[in-house]
Design an enzyme around this catalytic site. Structure first.
Site, PDB file in Angstrom:
ATOM      1  N   ARG A  64       1.074  -1.238  -0.032  1.00 43.22           N
ATOM      2  CA  ARG A  64      -0.048   0.111  -0.005  1.00 43.22           C
ATOM      3  C   ARG A  64       0.933   1.369  -0.175  1.00 43.22           C
ATOM      4  NH1 ARG A  64      -2.950   3.149   4.116  1.00 43.22           N
ATOM      5  NH2 ARG A  64      -5.004   3.815   3.247  1.00 43.22           N
ATOM      6  N   HIS A  68       0.497   3.966  -2.737  1.00 39.00           N
ATOM      7  CA  HIS A  68       0.242   5.630  -2.387  1.00 39.00           C
ATOM      8  C   HIS A  68       1.399   6.524  -2.873  1.00 39.00           C
ATOM      9  CE1 HIS A  68      -3.603   5.204   0.373  1.00 39.00           C
ATOM     10  NE2 HIS A  68      -3.449   4.391  -0.463  1.00 39.00           N
ATOM     11  N   ASN A  96      -3.815   8.865   3.859  1.00 37.74           N
ATOM     12  CA  ASN A  96      -2.705   8.356   4.583  1.00 37.74           C
ATOM     13  C   ASN A  96      -2.894   8.405   6.157  1.00 37.74           C
ATOM     14  OD1 ASN A  96      -1.377   7.488   2.264  1.00 37.74           O
ATOM     15  ND2 ASN A  96      -0.656   9.570   1.920  1.00 37.74           N
ATOM     16  N   HIS A 195      -5.849  -6.396  -1.924  1.00 38.39           N
ATOM     17  CA  HIS A 195      -7.026  -6.406  -0.918  1.00 38.39           C
ATOM     18  C   HIS A 195      -6.967  -8.047  -0.368  1.00 38.39           C
ATOM     19  CE1 HIS A 195      -8.488  -2.025  -1.299  1.00 38.39           C
ATOM     20  NE2 HIS A 195      -7.137  -2.282  -0.810  1.00 38.39           N
TER      21      HIS A 195
END
Length: 320
Positions: A64, A68, A96, A195
């Site tokens: 992740r 990001h 975040n 996920h």
């Protein structure tokens, strides 16, 4: 002008245009550190494995972080920068704040590399390799990582707030967000498959499990409500994949087919044009693994700083 002259000129123009407009990604190379720091990939891999061995959830957190980072200014480790007099950290942006984690794992890998090859390997490359190594550590796919990224001297909290898709994004918004970064709808659905590991906070899925909507299995909603009350408990965690939350597999897509996607932005993938991709990945784990690896390669090469652009940070949290 003879035919030969015309062909020669046309060929030269074609070659010249390809040189002029050749993307900067071409300067990345899988052998970039072979001479200056040949042991860097091994050092990073060992450091990441150690962290995930201590906490398996960390694999999802590192992947992740990479996502990001790359979606804001490109894969330049801007996400890792702390606030300073000149930096508004992306860590405090909405997508975040209170959820991005694993920064200390990347910093530990950087420290280990710096002991052997000071000032050579960028934080951006470390984070990119770490994402690949995190996938492998939880039985996910591997892929070739081209190296040579350099680190940014800036961050953008505003872009982090605007460019990162959220848990309530519509399908159109998801497709657009990924398309803006040069990624296809298939890439988007494949990357959403990350996920299959990790957890989400109650505040991100509360509305979905109390919606009584037709797109959520009632038993699944009831199970999730036990740890996510209608008020309070915002930080309570639930696995994104109810079946195999610590293994990288295609159960995420099978869950979606059973209306058991935890986030609204997960379940929405079973609608519209992405539904056929979800169906493919749910029935074909090899197709998913291949698509995920290819999408991670493309995402990892979004607008890298190369050559003399950017810097090599001594620590990942601050500009030298």
């Amino acid at each position: 002008m003879g035919r030969f002259d015309f062909v020669l000129i046309a060929t030269l123009l074609f070659v010249s245009s390809n040189i002029l407009f050749k993307p900067c990604e071409a300067q990345l190379s899988s052998t970039f550190y072979d001479t200056r720091c040949p042991n860097a990939p091994t050092i990073i891999r060992n450091s990441i494995r150690q962290a995930i061995s201590a906490e398996r959830r960390m694999a999802a957190s590192i992947i992740r972080l990479h996502f990001h980072d790359c979606f804001v200014q490109g894969c330049d480790a801007s996400l890792l920068l702390d606030d300073s007099s000149t930096i508004q950290s992306e860590k405090s942006a909405g997508p975040n704040a209170g959820s991005a984690r694993g920064f200390e794992v990347i910093e530990a890998a950087k420290l280990a590399v710096e002991r052997v090859c000071p000032g050579v390997v960028s934080c951006a490359d470390i984070l990119t390799l770490a994402a690949r190594d995190a996938s492998v550590a939880v039985s996910g796919p591997s892929w070739n990582v081209r190296l040579g990224r350099r680190d940014s001297t800036t961050a953008s909290r505003s872009l982090a707030n605007s460019d990162l898709p959220g848990p309530t994004s519509t399908l159109a918004q998801l497709i657009s967000a990924f398309s803006n970064k040069g990624l296809s709808e298939r890439d988007m659905v494949a990357l959403s498959g990350a996920h299959t590991i990790g957890q989400a906070q109650c505040s991100l899925f509360r509305a979905r499990i109390y919606s009584n909507g037709s797109d959520i299995d009632p038993n699944f909603a009831s199970t999730r409500r036990r740890q996510c009350p209608q008020t309070g408990g915002n930080a309570n965690l639930a696995p994104l994949d109810l079946v195999t939350p610590n293994s990288f597999d295609n159960n995420y897509y099978r869950n979606l087919n059973q209306r058991r996607g935890l986030l609204q932005s997960d379940q929405i993938l079973t609608t519209g044009s992405s539904a056929t991709i979800v169906a493919e990945f749910s029935s074909n784990p090899i197709a998913f693994s291949t698509a995920f690896a290819n999408a991670m390669i493309r995402m990892g090469e979004i607008q890298p700083l190369v050559g003399t652009n950017g810097i090599i940070r001594r620590v990942c949290t601050a500009i030298n």
